[in-house]
Design a protein around this motif. Structure first.
Motif, PDB file in Angstrom:
ATOM      1  N   GLU A 176      18.752  90.749  -3.631  1.00 25.32           N
ATOM      2  CA  GLU A 176      17.888  90.953  -4.762  1.00 25.32           C
ATOM      3  C   GLU A 176      16.648  90.568  -4.396  1.00 25.32           C
ATOM      4  OE1 GLU A 176      17.464  88.216  -8.327  1.00 25.32           O
ATOM      5  OE2 GLU A 176      19.241  89.749  -9.246  1.00 25.32           O
ATOM      6  N   PRO A 212      31.434  92.008  -2.037  1.00 29.94           N
ATOM      7  CA  PRO A 212      30.202  92.184  -1.518  1.00 29.94           C
ATOM      8  C   PRO A 212      29.202  91.715  -2.233  1.00 29.94           C
ATOM      9  CG  PRO A 212      30.765  94.221  -2.584  1.00 29.94           C
ATOM     10  CD  PRO A 212      32.181  93.208  -2.655  1.00 29.94           C
ATOM     11  N   SER A 268      27.362  94.371   7.906  1.00 27.95           N
ATOM     12  CA  SER A 268      26.873  95.488   7.550  1.00 27.95           C
ATOM     13  C   SER A 268      28.108  96.456   8.033  1.00 27.95           C
ATOM     14  CB  SER A 268      25.489  95.678   8.160  1.00 27.95           C
ATOM     15  OG  SER A 268      24.466  95.169   7.124  1.00 27.95           O
ATOM     16  N   THR A 288      24.740  91.786  -3.244  1.00 25.04           N
ATOM     17  CA  THR A 288      23.674  92.778  -3.301  1.00 25.04           C
ATOM     18  C   THR A 288      22.401  92.074  -2.911  1.00 25.04           C
ATOM     19  OG1 THR A 288      24.698  94.445  -4.507  1.00 25.04           O
ATOM     20  CG2 THR A 288      22.228  94.541  -4.586  1.00 25.04           C
ATOM     21  N   PHE A 337      20.655  86.620  -3.994  1.00 21.78           N
ATOM     22  CA  PHE A 337      21.700  87.795  -4.212  1.00 21.78           C
ATOM     23  C   PHE A 337      21.828  87.941  -5.780  1.00 21.78           C
ATOM     24  CE2 PHE A 337      22.959  86.105  -0.148  1.00 21.78           C
ATOM     25  CZ  PHE A 337      22.940  87.229   0.793  1.00 21.78           C
ATOM     26  N   ALA A 338      22.149  88.903  -5.914  1.00 22.32           N
ATOM     27  CA  ALA A 338      22.364  89.709  -7.549  1.00 22.32           C
ATOM     28  C   ALA A 338      23.481  88.719  -8.074  1.00 22.32           C
ATOM     29  CB  ALA A 338      22.808  91.019  -7.670  1.00 22.32           C
ATOM     30  N   GLY A 385      17.913  95.466  -2.063  1.00 17.76           N
ATOM     31  CA  GLY A 385      19.028  96.719  -2.358  1.00 17.76           C
ATOM     32  C   GLY A 385      20.082  96.723  -1.420  1.00 17.76           C
ATOM     33  N   ALA A 386      20.009  96.035  -0.074  1.00 22.93           N
ATOM     34  CA  ALA A 386      21.024  96.040   0.751  1.00 22.93           C
ATOM     35  C   ALA A 386      22.319  95.551   0.187  1.00 22.93           C
ATOM     36  CB  ALA A 386      20.771  95.583   2.138  1.00 22.93           C
ATOM     37  N   VAL A 387      23.398  96.213   0.510  1.00 19.10           N
ATOM     38  CA  VAL A 387      24.665  95.631  -0.069  1.00 19.10           C
ATOM     39  C   VAL A 387      25.390  95.299   1.393  1.00 19.10           C
ATOM     40  CG1 VAL A 387      27.037  96.058  -0.965  1.00 19.10           C
ATOM     41  CG2 VAL A 387      24.908  97.135  -1.838  1.00 19.10           C
TER      42      VAL A 387
END
Length: 207
Positions: A50, A46, A82, A48, A63-64, A34-36
């Motif tokens: 997954e 960016p 970050s 995300t 990653f998504a 969930g971290a972007v």
């Protein structure tokens, strides 16, 4: 404030997983599902996160939108960044963010100035502190408690106890020459003057 928290390595498998060189003491927060994260180069982000897992001691992330090996391999070498509040500090009082350390005055335990801390180098086995001395040269100091026992943020200084030759290589050469010139002991009991463990392994640690 932006902090580099990882670097993408090679693709793993065929489903889009990548290995990641972790550059944060809080991977579960910065690189958890969930971290972007922003990227360098910016054009690929960016991203995300997954999913993530540890395999053979390495962090693997997916990653998504990255669905196959080709897409994963295209991310190789990308830095993961970050956004961090400048006033935020790590939960562990023995840990520090890079921006807290850069600019500190570096001194020996007796107060002798060494230089300025200019960079934190993150390696897989330990972190190194880049210290620029007054003459403009730089030295790398292992960021372990035995060598960097005190980080004093209030007084903006780092106290180090470096082994001979780390800061001044000429001292190591002189010491080595003196040892070579010393006469060798002979006869029984010659080893009794040498304490056990004199050549023991060094112990690594993290800050």
């Amino acid at each position: 404030m932006q902090l580099v928290v990882g670097k993408i390595g090679r693709a793993h498998g065929i489903r889009g997983d990548v290995s990641v060189e972790v550059r944060t003491d809080e991977p579960e927060l910065r690189l958890g599902p969930g971290a972007v994260v922003l990227t360098d180069p910016a054009s690929v982000g960016p991203l995300t996160v997954e999913s993530g897992r540890v395999h053979s001691g390495r962090l693997l992330l997916r990653f998504a939108g990255v669905k196959d090996r080709n897409a994963a391999e295209a991310l190789r070498g990308t830095l993961l960044i970050s956004e961090v509040d400048p006033d935020e500090t790590p939960d562990d009082p023995e840990e520090y963010y890079d921006h807290q350390l850069i600019g500190l005055d570096v001194v020996l335990s007796d107060g002798t100035p060494v230089g300025e801390l200019t960079e934190v180098v993150h390696l897989p086995y330990q972190d190194l502190l880049t210290v620029r001395k007054a003459d403009g040269t730089e030295v790398l100091v292992p960021f372990v408690s035995q060598i960097v026992p005190i980080i004093d943020l209030e007084n903006q200084r780092a106290v180090i106890t470096p082994p001979a030759g780390l800061i001044d290589p000429e001292r190591a050469e002189v010491a080595g020459s003196a040892a070579a010139a010393a006469p060798e002991d002979s006869g029984e009991g010659a080893q009794e003057d040498s304490p056990e463990g004199a050549h023991g392994d060094s112990q690594e640690g993290e800050k």
